[in-house]
Design a protein around this motif. Structure first.
Motif, PDB file in Angstrom:
ATOM      1  N   PRO A 101       0.814  -1.217   0.000  1.00 43.34           N
ATOM      2  CA  PRO A 101       0.000   0.000   0.000  1.00 43.34           C
ATOM      3  C   PRO A 101       0.848   1.269   0.000  1.00 43.34           C
ATOM      4  O   PRO A 101       1.950   1.290   0.538  1.00 43.34           O
ATOM      5  CB  PRO A 101      -0.827  -0.104   1.283  1.00 43.34           C
ATOM      6  N   CYS A 137      -5.631  -6.752  -5.534  1.00 39.81           N
ATOM      7  CA  CYS A 137      -6.685  -6.478  -6.500  1.00 39.81           C
ATOM      8  C   CYS A 137      -6.740  -4.986  -6.811  1.00 39.81           C
ATOM      9  O   CYS A 137      -6.855  -4.161  -5.907  1.00 39.81           O
ATOM     10  CB  CYS A 137      -8.019  -6.949  -5.914  1.00 39.81           C
ATOM     11  N   GLY A 192      -9.050   3.874  -1.967  1.00 46.37           N
ATOM     12  CA  GLY A 192      -9.527   3.731  -0.590  1.00 46.37           C
ATOM     13  C   GLY A 192      -9.053   4.856   0.303  1.00 46.37           C
ATOM     14  O   GLY A 192      -8.272   5.726  -0.111  1.00 46.37           O
ATOM     15  N   SER A 194      -5.141   1.436   0.988  1.00 53.12           N
ATOM     16  CA  SER A 194      -4.997  -0.021   1.057  1.00 53.12           C
ATOM     17  C   SER A 194      -6.130  -0.767   0.358  1.00 53.12           C
ATOM     18  O   SER A 194      -6.247  -1.985   0.492  1.00 53.12           O
ATOM     19  CB  SER A 194      -4.887  -0.470   2.519  1.00 53.12           C
ATOM     20  N   ALA A 195      -6.968  -0.055  -0.399  1.00 47.88           N
ATOM     21  CA  ALA A 195      -8.061  -0.737  -1.105  1.00 47.88           C
ATOM     22  C   ALA A 195      -7.491  -1.825  -2.016  1.00 47.88           C
ATOM     23  O   ALA A 195      -6.428  -1.649  -2.613  1.00 47.88           O
ATOM     24  CB  ALA A 195      -8.884   0.255  -1.912  1.00 47.88           C
ATOM     25  N   GLY A 196      -8.197  -2.932  -2.118  1.00 50.92           N
ATOM     26  CA  GLY A 196      -7.775  -4.027  -2.977  1.00 50.92           C
ATOM     27  C   GLY A 196      -6.852  -5.013  -2.291  1.00 50.92           C
ATOM     28  O   GLY A 196      -6.375  -5.964  -2.918  1.00 50.92           O
ATOM     29  N   ASP A 197      -6.628  -4.818  -0.998  1.00 52.52           N
ATOM     30  CA  ASP A 197      -5.715  -5.697  -0.256  1.00 52.52           C
ATOM     31  C   ASP A 197      -6.458  -6.987   0.117  1.00 52.52           C
ATOM     32  O   ASP A 197      -6.793  -7.222   1.272  1.00 52.52           O
ATOM     33  CB  ASP A 197      -5.241  -4.956   0.993  1.00 52.52           C
ATOM     34  N   ILE A 198      -6.695  -7.834  -0.891  1.00 52.23           N
ATOM     35  CA  ILE A 198      -7.570  -8.990  -0.693  1.00 52.23           C
ATOM     36  C   ILE A 198      -6.815 -10.233  -0.227  1.00 52.23           C
ATOM     37  O   ILE A 198      -7.429 -11.251   0.061  1.00 52.23           O
ATOM     38  CB  ILE A 198      -8.355  -9.331  -1.971  1.00 52.23           C
ATOM     39  N   HIS A 219      -5.563 -10.856   2.475  1.00 54.24           N
ATOM     40  CA  HIS A 219      -5.830 -11.224   3.863  1.00 54.24           C
ATOM     41  C   HIS A 219      -7.321 -11.346   4.159  1.00 54.24           C
ATOM     42  O   HIS A 219      -7.742 -11.302   5.307  1.00 54.24           O
ATOM     43  CB  HIS A 219      -5.105 -10.263   4.807  1.00 54.24           C
ATOM     44  N   ILE A 220      -8.115 -11.506   3.112  1.00 59.63           N
ATOM     45  CA  ILE A 220      -9.505 -11.902   3.308  1.00 59.63           C
ATOM     46  C   ILE A 220      -9.504 -13.385   3.653  1.00 59.63           C
ATOM     47  O   ILE A 220      -8.750 -14.173   3.075  1.00 59.63           O
ATOM     48  CB  ILE A 220     -10.341 -11.637   2.032  1.00 59.63           C
TER      49      ILE A 220
END
Lengths: 412, 412
Positions: A164, A234, A245, A249-253, A255-256
């Protein structure tokens, strides 16, 4: 408004100098520059059709751009019935530097102002060595491209980092796989060394911008671009613009949660997508399988090379190795399940899959598609293409050039 | 440009007539109307500070708005040192109708042009009876509000329906809980019956717009608004604008997988969030618990009322019933786990929880917060507030009035 200087009065370590000092003076000029960037040389008449300007106002703005030398005359256009219109184009001497820093390698490219790649170097690199070592390597790669005669200097540079970024300051924040990078002033430091304006973004966002500019997402306003490399992330594009975001950090998938109570992850949680599938996870699982002799193919490769990577899994799968195929399928299933949720939430017009593991190809894609088409509602998936990226390793550097051109082709 | 007509030359079933025939002629006028809507009466001088217009151009645009009667003079402003400036405001006779159709009840409200609620009726209703029956009820509620003297007629109406909508045609598409609604031309039919312009949107988007206009999200550009009612959905706001997705189904998070191989869902999959937590799921689980005598409190309520709803669970929890508290906590955990993924993906500046089950209050909120703060990365959650909505059942109708005002306060 001094135009493009040819001076070589070196400033900064590499002797690169600031060249393009002009910026568009207003939104009309910015719009014209972007049209020329995205569509190439064009006649005044056709540009006039595309912007909401009277013929006389268009002439004023084009003349001002010609004065700045950002734009140059390019002969007469084909006749449209009346008097032949003059063609204009972006100055062919403009040069952008695109840098795409991955976890284990770096791409550096030179483009013209139409973002066509003129030269491209890829080298192995370890991002964990920290920003100083990495940027020394990047600067020497940039110098090599200059020395080959592709560029006298750079008018701007776009830099992608695998974590990020606080945008627009251009500073990485808390990058999980990049010790030593937190808070490093990439934008400021590099613009001094390169002697030109610099913009910094997350590598995944740049990949999305690359595929949007010259790849598979050219005509789509809202799409997702999932990059599966050492990690997984992403890029999110909303209305043609990258969405970053609130804190970048938007798209930091990665750690989903993909698997409840699943494998432990470097972030401290369990079952994160990245712990179950990514270039790193795949290498780990392949090594395990080889050591346990579950796959002769992988065991032979481990013996031959000492380590295994996604490339070995890909090669083993191509040779029909069942364990390798299983690893890819299982990883695709986890990834697809997470993407299914994102498709329900975001209702994109396209999902692009890219990054190093796209060498795994259609086995991976099939698993992802199965999960998304099964797990999301028909209204969201009815007309949803899920495809591999078109540009491969050039997506990031084209996106980087696009990033800096968006900045330079904005009103000052 | 005929201004606001007071004519009552009835057209359509309810005798309501089109009144506001003027629309802003350009983007400056639209901007001024929205500033007056969001900030209330203001002086010409202060409006001039907020828009990028010279004093003479501002005077021209304001005079034109006064001619249309969209705006009226409102006395002298307090002195700012020089000559006192004139106040202007939106015409106080303008009236918007806000309609929020839920699965089991409907809210209808009248607002002025500053979107203040002047009158509000809530009635039970069953959306499964189909659009004709529902809109007959809505029109009679609107007529009741008119008859009470709050409005002579409506200048525009915003309608929320509990399912995806093809925007801007205003047509529901494949709404899972609404048989008979697929393809019904809500916008066209209602604008005939009401004699005014109508806009239609998903109820969750309207809730987000309401909280943005007058509630907890007033100052936030990028946020999520999760509505937990009979079903569960999410409004997505990007840069201050509702994001609706490629086919209008963005935010449809009820069918994201919350529990692998979990409960069967009406959509055909298993383990969807909505199958595990929503008003309907909670009523079902509470009834099961009552029938199995796991909770005396719930069993007594079931015996007394014949059925159980989220309200009963809330009351039982307030009375300290352990089973009710467990149901809320478990539901909040599932919801929070899904939201944790969305927070990693979207990196919002705020998460608002609203809808019928907010009666469950802080037990629910605590469970959601725990999952999000544990399951998302610190960079995304560091400064992320997760709060209950401020407006309760008025969020939807205020959002509906905002929707139609955004449409009317745009250049024609």
């Amino acid at each position: 408004m001094a135009g493009i200087r040819r001076a070589q009065a070196g400033r900064g370590g590499e002797g690169l100098v600031r060249r393009m000092t002009a910026r568009p003076a207003n939104a009309h000029q910015a719009r014209l520059l972007r049209l020329l960037r995205d569509g190439g040389p064009n006649s005044r008449a056709q540009l006039g059709d595309q912007v909401d300007l009277s013929r006389s106002k268009l002439a004023v703005e084009v003349d001002r751009l010609l004065e700045t030398e950002l734009v140059v005359a390019d002969g007469l256009a084909a006749s449209r019935g009346g008097r032949r219109s003059h063609n204009i184009r972006l100055n062919p001497h403009l040069r952008f530097l695109g840098v795409d820093i991955g976890a284990t390698s770096v791409d550096v490219a030179v483009t013209n102002a139409e973002l066509e790649i003129l030269g491209h170097i890829n080298q192995p690199m370890d991002v964990r060595e920290g920003p100083v070592a990495v940027f020394e390597q990047v600067l020497s790669m940039a110098a090599k491209l200059r020395a080959s005669g592709l560029a006298e200097g750079f008018d701007g540079a776009g830099i992608g980092v695998p974590g990020p970024v606080r945008f627009p300051e251009g500073i990485p924040v808390a990058p999980p796989i990049m010790p030593g990078w937190d808070g490093f002033p990439v934008r400021e430091a590099l613009s001094q060394d390169l002697g030109c304006p610099v913009m910094v973004d997350n590598d995944v966002n740049l990949m999305a911008m690359g595929e949007q500019h010259a790849g598979v997402a050219r005509t789509v306003a809202d799409f997702l671009c999932v990059k599966i490399g050492t990690g997984i992330g992403c890029g999110i594009v909303v209305g043609g613009e990258v969405y970053r975001g609130t804190t970048g950090s938007a798209g930091d998938i990665g750690h989903i949660q993909a698997v409840p109570d699943g494998r432990p992850c470097a972030c401290g949680n369990r079952g994160c997508l990245e712990a179950h599938f990514s270039g790193a996870a795949l290498a780990r699982d392949a090594t395990e399988a080889a050591e346990q002799r579950l796959s002769t193919e992988l065991a032979n490769r481990l013996e031959a090379h000492g380590t295994l990577s996604a490339v070995d899994v890909s090669a083993a799968a191509a040779a029909g190795d069942a364990t390798a195929l299983d690893l890819i399928r299982e990883g695709g299933n986890h990834t697809g399940q997470v993407i299914a949720g994102l498709v329900s939430f975001f209702n994109p017009g396209l999902v692009v899959i890219g990054g190093g593991v796209t060498g795994l190809g259609h086995t991976l894609l099939a698993a992802i598609r199965t999960q998304v088409y099964r797990g999301s509602l028909p209204l969201a998936t009815g007309n949803l293409p899920i495809v591999l990226g078109e540009l491969g390793p050039t997506a990031g550097v084209i996106g980087a050039a696009r990033l800096i051109s968006d900045h330079l082709f904005s009103p000052a």
